[in-house]
Design a protein around this motif. Structure first.
Motif, PDB file in Angstrom:
ATOM      1  N   PRO A  52     -18.073  43.123  21.574  1.00  0.00           N
ATOM      2  CA  PRO A  52     -17.323  43.810  22.063  1.00  0.00           C
ATOM      3  C   PRO A  52     -17.805  43.566  23.906  1.00  0.00           C
ATOM      4  O   PRO A  52     -16.733  43.901  24.075  1.00  0.00           O
ATOM      5  CB  PRO A  52     -17.502  45.698  21.806  1.00  0.00           C
ATOM      6  N   HIS A  53     -18.824  43.295  24.247  1.00  0.00           N
ATOM      7  CA  HIS A  53     -18.984  43.498  25.981  1.00  0.00           C
ATOM      8  C   HIS A  53     -18.305  41.689  26.426  1.00  0.00           C
ATOM      9  O   HIS A  53     -17.937  42.012  27.582  1.00  0.00           O
ATOM     10  CB  HIS A  53     -20.365  43.010  25.683  1.00  0.00           C
ATOM     11  N   MET A  54     -17.637  40.926  25.482  1.00  0.00           N
ATOM     12  CA  MET A  54     -17.859  39.803  26.143  1.00  0.00           C
ATOM     13  C   MET A  54     -15.773  39.859  25.924  1.00  0.00           C
ATOM     14  O   MET A  54     -15.315  39.131  26.373  1.00  0.00           O
ATOM     15  CB  MET A  54     -17.461  38.725  25.030  1.00  0.00           C
ATOM     16  N   LEU A  55     -14.899  41.316  25.635  1.00  0.00           N
ATOM     17  CA  LEU A  55     -13.796  41.512  25.883  1.00  0.00           C
ATOM     18  C   LEU A  55     -13.172  40.511  26.646  1.00  0.00           C
ATOM     19  O   LEU A  55     -11.556  40.019  26.732  1.00  0.00           O
ATOM     20  CB  LEU A  55     -13.300  42.454  25.663  1.00  0.00           C
ATOM     21  N   SER A  56     -13.377  41.005  28.358  1.00  0.00           N
ATOM     22  CA  SER A  56     -12.547  40.323  28.995  1.00  0.00           C
ATOM     23  C   SER A  56     -12.575  39.572  29.729  1.00  0.00           C
ATOM     24  O   SER A  56     -12.163  39.000  30.544  1.00  0.00           O
ATOM     25  CB  SER A  56     -12.354  42.434  30.140  1.00  0.00           C
ATOM     26  N   VAL A  57     -13.964  38.503  29.584  1.00  0.00           N
ATOM     27  CA  VAL A  57     -14.271  37.822  29.719  1.00  0.00           C
ATOM     28  C   VAL A  57     -13.571  36.434  30.401  1.00  0.00           C
ATOM     29  O   VAL A  57     -13.193  35.583  28.514  1.00  0.00           O
ATOM     30  CB  VAL A  57     -15.763  37.168  29.632  1.00  0.00           C
ATOM     31  N   ARG A  58     -12.834  36.286  30.894  1.00  0.00           N
ATOM     32  CA  ARG A  58     -11.713  34.673  30.314  1.00  0.00           C
ATOM     33  C   ARG A  58     -12.005  33.659  31.110  1.00  0.00           C
ATOM     34  O   ARG A  58     -12.138  32.980  30.471  1.00  0.00           O
ATOM     35  CB  ARG A  58     -10.016  34.888  31.371  1.00  0.00           C
TER      36      ARG A  58
ATOM     37  N   ILE B  56     -25.186  48.493  24.549  1.00  0.00           N
ATOM     38  CA  ILE B  56     -23.919  49.018  24.085  1.00  0.00           C
ATOM     39  C   ILE B  56     -24.492  49.118  22.206  1.00  0.00           C
ATOM     40  O   ILE B  56     -25.457  47.528  21.707  1.00  0.00           O
ATOM     41  CB  ILE B  56     -22.917  48.210  23.679  1.00  0.00           C
ATOM     42  N   ASP B  83     -11.844  39.786  33.542  1.00  0.00           N
ATOM     43  CA  ASP B  83     -10.405  40.184  34.079  1.00  0.00           C
ATOM     44  C   ASP B  83     -10.505  40.982  34.373  1.00  0.00           C
ATOM     45  O   ASP B  83     -10.429  42.038  33.874  1.00  0.00           O
ATOM     46  CB  ASP B  83      -9.684  39.173  32.882  1.00  0.00           C
ATOM     47  N   LYS B  86      -8.113  43.005  32.186  1.00  0.00           N
ATOM     48  CA  LYS B  86      -7.987  43.519  30.474  1.00  0.00           C
ATOM     49  C   LYS B  86      -9.121  44.821  30.955  1.00  0.00           C
ATOM     50  O   LYS B  86     -10.149  45.016  31.898  1.00  0.00           O
ATOM     51  CB  LYS B  86      -8.857  42.155  30.003  1.00  0.00           C
ATOM     52  N   GLU B  87      -8.940  44.906  29.583  1.00  0.00           N
ATOM     53  CA  GLU B  87     -10.142  46.414  29.042  1.00  0.00           C
ATOM     54  C   GLU B  87     -11.283  45.544  28.920  1.00  0.00           C
ATOM     55  O   GLU B  87     -11.354  44.585  28.737  1.00  0.00           O
ATOM     56  CB  GLU B  87      -9.701  46.760  27.970  1.00  0.00           C
ATOM     57  N   GLU B  88     -12.522  46.387  29.276  1.00  0.00           N
ATOM     58  CA  GLU B  88     -14.085  45.411  29.526  1.00  0.00           C
ATOM     59  C   GLU B  88     -13.992  45.540  27.982  1.00  0.00           C
ATOM     60  O   GLU B  88     -15.104  44.912  27.111  1.00  0.00           O
ATOM     61  CB  GLU B  88     -15.090  46.209  30.009  1.00  0.00           C
ATOM     62  N   LEU B  89     -14.028  46.736  27.490  1.00  0.00           N
ATOM     63  CA  LEU B  89     -14.262  47.388  25.881  1.00  0.00           C
ATOM     64  C   LEU B  89     -13.383  47.652  24.347  1.00  0.00           C
ATOM     65  O   LEU B  89     -12.102  48.039  25.704  1.00  0.00           O
ATOM     66  CB  LEU B  89     -15.437  48.153  26.412  1.00  0.00           C
ATOM     67  N   PRO B  90     -13.447  47.156  23.391  1.00  0.00           N
ATOM     68  CA  PRO B  90     -12.654  48.294  22.610  1.00  0.00           C
ATOM     69  C   PRO B  90     -11.804  49.110  22.750  1.00  0.00           C
ATOM     70  O   PRO B  90     -13.336  50.325  23.356  1.00  0.00           O
ATOM     71  CB  PRO B  90     -13.048  47.372  21.295  1.00  0.00           C
TER      72      PRO B  90
END
Lengths: 93, 128
Positions: A52-58, B56, B83, B86-90
């Motif tokens: 989940p920690h990689m969600l906003s990494v582009r 986490i 980014d 964008k949201e950093e986490l779900p």
């Protein structure tokens, strides 16, 4: 040197980098350097829910020493060219 | 090593493009550090300002402030640019205080150890 040159030719292609910690990241190859460090753009983690920690990494920089595999599109490689280059390296190196 | 021209930062693999940006740094021991990149070198040693560790456990997370950090490059797995749009986490993740995340971490570690010992005990069954 051989693989550095090879990856330079692959810049712009979509690849999946699998790391030694089992994290796999798909993205466009942006750049590579002599240590085979890799910069990927437009990245998407393969098993997103597990990381989940990689969600906003582009975009990311991946240290060459932690790469296990670089998965390429089947026709992204001219195997014969690579084969010849390897033979040349073996002869000259 | 020649000096980089202003435009070179966009094409090369150097971390110069990430300077002063908020980054996620993954370490070999599984830790996730976040902070502003202030400096780096050819070994990917990095200086992170306002660094914090994001711990986490399941759907819980906690940001533990660390301050100014120098990270030795050999421990770095990945440096990711976050980014900001964008949201950093779900969305389902819940922020909890440090004491609670430490408890959750301990519980998770004990569960892993238990799983390990159970597996060891089952080995004699030779189920494969």
């Amino acid at each position: 040197m051989l693989f550095f040159s090879y990856f330079k030719d692959l810049v712009g292609q979509e690849v999946t980098v699998e790391l030694k910690n089992d994290l796999a990241i798909r993205g466009t190859l942006h750049s590579v350097d002599q240590y085979l460090n890799i910069k990927l753009e437009n990245t998407k983690v393969v098993d997103q829910d597990k990381y989940p920690h990689m969600l906003s990494v582009r975009n990311c920089f991946i240290r060459g020493s932690v790469v296990r595999y670089v998965q390429l599109p089947k026709d992204g490689v001219d195997v014969d060219l690579l084969h010849d280059a390897a033979r040349r390296e073996a002869r000259g190196g | 090593m020649s000096w980089a021209a202003p435009d070179d930062i966009f094409f090369s693999t150097s971390l110069a493009a990430y300077l002063d940006k908020k980054l996620l740094v993954l370490l070999r021991d599984g830790r996730k550090l976040m902070g502003l990149l202030r400096s780096f070198d050819q070994f990917a040693n990095a200086v992170l300002e306002e660094a914090y560790e994001r711990v986490i456990v399941g759907n819980l997370y906690c940001d533990i402030p660390l301050g100014l950090y120098i990270i030795r490059g050999e421990n770095v797995v990945l440096i990711g640019e976050l980014d900001v749009d964008k949201e950093e986490l779900p969305a389902q993740m819940v922020q909890v205080p440090e004491a609670e995340i430490k408890r959750a971490q301990k519980a998770e570690k004990e569960e892993m150890l238990l799983k390990g010992t159970m597996r060891k005990r089952m080995e004699f069954l030779d189920l494969d």
